[in-house]
Enzyme design. Structure first.
Site, PDB file in Angstrom:
ATOM      1  N   LYS A   9      97.516 -34.344 -98.009  1.00 26.37           N
ATOM      2  CA  LYS A   9      96.063 -34.246 -98.173  1.00 26.37           C
ATOM      3  C   LYS A   9      95.400 -34.310 -96.799  1.00 26.37           C
ATOM      4  O   LYS A   9      95.311 -35.365 -96.186  1.00 26.37           O
ATOM      5  CB  LYS A   9      95.503 -35.349 -99.065  1.00 26.37           C
ATOM      6  N   ASP A  18     103.344 -37.084 -82.670  1.00 28.60           N
ATOM      7  CA  ASP A  18     102.901 -36.186 -81.605  1.00 28.60           C
ATOM      8  C   ASP A  18     102.949 -36.851 -80.236  1.00 28.60           C
ATOM      9  O   ASP A  18     103.334 -36.223 -79.240  1.00 28.60           O
ATOM     10  CB  ASP A  18     101.477 -35.692 -81.885  1.00 28.60           C
ATOM     11  N   SER A  52      96.617 -38.911 -96.564  1.00 23.04           N
ATOM     12  CA  SER A  52      95.343 -38.965 -95.856  1.00 23.04           C
ATOM     13  C   SER A  52      95.433 -39.762 -94.557  1.00 23.04           C
ATOM     14  O   SER A  52      96.054 -39.327 -93.592  1.00 23.04           O
ATOM     15  CB  SER A  52      94.274 -39.533 -96.798  1.00 23.04           C
TER      16      SER A  52
END
Length: 712
Positions: A491, A477, A466
């Site tokens: 998740k 990224d 999460s």
């Protein structure tokens, strides 16, 4: 009508009357439960993230799901039982939407009759004496989920004879006497029978709704009023227990994760994927066998007052045979925020005659003191604030780089993942959240400046979930740092809790997406440098859950790159592989992961012959012992005589090095586990040598990255 025909007719009438009385005697739905079912159906159709259509196609899936919820091992119902209620395949959708649940409850009553009859059969059979010779050449299949339904009572009798013999053999190999075996099995089946007879209408609704919501996704759930109260307590983390999240796994209850900083986490005694066989209170309470017991009842047994002790008889996750149970002791307590606080230390690396210092910040959870925050207090605790303080400490010690250890961090507050990313970037987007209508909300860091702009690595594993995945994905990224470890949990969905007229529904309402547009759902975050993992992805993780929502992507957003770590990955991978080729802990990790998978794949059934069973068990444990001792000899440690001693030594080491006087947990609450280390005690990391090895190697990889970048 002839006398014979009349007798047959009377007998048939008696049978029909007996069945009708039984059905009427079973639980029947109340008006509140009918209304709750309708509201759940409406919530799924109009509130769920996915496009849910409760039609006949869905009804077929829901009926199959209901069969799996009730009898996933095909051990109680017969084919004719399923056929007699096959009308539910196309009517279950209408029954749930309208609240007309009588036919479903009748099906449950029939199922309950089958279960009660079978358990009584077992009790009677055990009471006649358990006198197996254990010399047959038969084997018992471990998983019958895909098996066809039995065509006759005789076929089920044959199955249960095997099951009973296996249960007795398991106890026999655990050194129980015939008298002890008979008592253990009598108590097990008699207790199960008593519990089944106490099933009420509310229990049936919960089972039905588990099938209904489970067809949509694994995180959407209905909570009865009683469950809602328990869930609220868990979310406040004020529940007293051991700090473990449990889930059903066939007849067993399995540990899915541990609460960071809780007693189970700090003791090192319990691990994810361990199965609980029995529960005892304090030092002298009888061990209650929980095989076949309902999940909520097992949780209730494990909960208890602060300071009391619970004993758990477990099958360790790495055990290859269920006869190898192991008793552990955990002192109950309550969760406190400070037990989950981020903490740091310095890792020193000797290279080319020079000492290099790498900072380690362990982040067990993404937490915030909501009460203090909402009250407007300026010094409220949060992950971001604590990590910022640890960064300052490490910078003062002139570290060359920082590793953020997010292993076992099951997530927490989204706002903290968002703000913690802001410690390492100068403004920018952090995560996208798409709702059921396709609308995307973009979250980001709006504060100018960074707390740390130096070299960074993020260490993750399968239990990083999460918020941890949002953080790791953003760092990857942005090119802000390296992500190292094993693939994360996966998740990537958001749930909200909504009140119903009777109970509550936890509903999946949105999905997370990285700024690159990729979802974290199902696939998780793929590390730049991959470590072997002892956690079986088929057992733990989003991809291991039935009907998990799929991975997908949305449009990426604009963001700046802070670096290009991917330019150095080939060189980093080469150096990593050369280094770990002779590292005893990494060699062990890789070989143990391969061995565990091979043994799991091989063991689809178990022998009912004690000699053969012992040979198979000894052969498997000999392999594991040889692997463990290979590692220990390479590290200059004493070899073990028995494989099971390895875990006992790990627990002793953890208990010796960790202060358990003020630990906290909530049994059945929390979603992850801390690293097992004391807050500022580097020695505590040594309690788990493979965990320690991962941290050391991540530090080495980060140092490689620093040197490669400096060389251009």
């Amino acid at each position: 009508m002839t006398l014979t025909a009349a007798a047959r007719y009377a007998a048939m009438c008696l049978l029909l009357l007996a069945w009708s009385v039984t059905a009427l005697a079973g639980p029947t739905p109340t008006d509140d439960q009918r209304q709750a079912a309708s509201e759940v159906a409406e919530s799924l159709q109009y509130g769920h993230y996915a496009d849910v259509d409760l039609d006949d196609d869905w009804s077929k899936r829901a009926f199959q799901r209901l069969l799996d919820v009730l009898d996933d091992q095909r051990a109680y119902l017969l084919q004719r039982d399923v056929d007699n209620f096959s009308d539910l395949e196309t009517s279950l959708d209408d029954a749930v939407k309208s609240g007309a649940l009588d036919r479903v409850y009748a099906f449950y009553s029939h199922y309950q009759d089958r279960v009660e009859a079978r358990l009584q059969w077992l009790v009677d059979k055990v009471d006649q004496g358990v006198d197996y010779a254990y010399t047959s050449n038969e084997r018992l299949a471990l998983d019958r989920e895909d098996s066809p339904w039995a065509g006759s009572e005789g076929a089920l009798d044959e199955l249960w004879n095997k099951r009973l013999e296996n249960a007795a053999l398991t106890l026999f190999l655990s050194d129980q006497s015939p008298e002890e075996i008979q008592k253990t099995l009598h108590d097990r089946y008699a207790n199960q029978l008593n519990r089944v007879r106490q099933t009420n209408a509310e229990d049936v609704l919960v089972l039905l709704m588990a099938a209904v919501t489970g067809t949509i996704d694994p995180h959407t759930e209905y909570f009865s009023p009683q469950q809602s109260e328990s869930f609220d307590i868990q979310m406040r983390l004020s529940l007293e227990g051991i700090g473990a999240l449990l889930q059903s796994d066939g007849e067993y209850v399995k540990v899915s994760s541990l609460v960071p900083g809780g007693p189970a986490d700090k003791s090192g005694a319990l691990q994810p994927a361990d199965r609980i066989v029995a529960v005892g209170q304090n030092e002298d309470g009888d061990m209650v066998n929980v095989v076949g017991m309902r999940l909520d009842e097992v949780v209730d047994l494990i909960r208890g007052p602060k300071g009391s002790t619970v004993r758990l008889d477990i099958i360790p996750a790495k055990a290859v045979d269920v006869t190898r149970t192991h008793t552990i002791r955990i002192t109950r307590d309550t969760v406190k925020l400070e037990d989950q606080a981020a903490h740091s230390r310095v890792e020193e690396i000797q290279r080319d005659g020079t000492t290099h210092k790498i900072g380690i910040i362990t982040v067990p959870a993404f937490y915030v003191d909501f009460d203090a925050w909402q009250a407007g207090e300026s010094d409220y605790r949060s992950t971001t604030r604590d990590v910022a303080k640890e960064i300052d400490k490490l910078k003062a010690q002139n570290v060359e780089g920082i590793v953020l250890d997010l292993r076992n961090d099951g997530g927490g507050a989204l706002q903290e993942a968002n703000s913690m990313i802001g410690l390492f970037i100068d403004r920018g987007p952090t995560v996208q959240v798409r709702d059921a209508g396709g609308r995307i909300n973009l979250y980001g860091d709006t504060d100018a400046g960074v707390a740390y702009e130096g070299p960074l690595a993020v260490l993750v594993n399968r239990l990083s979930a999460s918020a941890s995945e949002i953080f790791a994905g953003a760092i990857q990224d942005y090119g802000r740092g390296l992500v190292v470890g094993s693939r994360t949990f996966g998740k990537g969905t958001v749930q909200t809790l909504t009140d119903l007229s009777h109970g509550q529904i936890k509903l999946t309402r949105a999905k997370f997406y990285r700024i690159s547009g990729e979802s974290t759902q199902h696939r998780g975050v793929e590390p730049d440098i991959l470590f072997p993992s002892l956690i079986d992805p088929d057992e733990i993780g989003e991809s291991a859950l039935d009907n998990a929502l799929p991975w997908d992507r949305v449009r990426p957003v604009q963001y700046r790159l802070y670096g290009e770590p991917w330019r150095y990955l080939e060189a980093l991978q080469d150096r990593h592989e050369q280094r770990i080729a002779n590292d005893p802990d990494f060699v062990y990790l890789e070989k143990q992961a391969q061995l565990s998978k091979r043994l799991r794949d091989q063991q689809t059934s178990i022998s009912l012959n004690k000699e053969q069973r012992q040979r198979e068990m000894d052969a498997q444990e000999t392999e594991q012992l040889a692997l463990e001792n290979q590692r220990r000899r390479a590290l200059g440690m004493e070899p073990l005589d028995h494989w099971t001693d390895a875990r006992e030594q790990d627990e002793t080491s953890s208990n010796d090095q960790t202060d358990t006087s003020d630990q906290s947990s909530g049994s059945g609450s929390g979603s992850g586990s801390g690293s097992g280390s004391g807050k500022d005690d580097a020695n505590a990391e040594d309690a788990n040598p493979t965990d320690r090895a991962e941290l050391q190697e991540t530090s080495q990889i980060l140092l490689d990255y620093i040197q490669l970048k400096s060389n251009g």
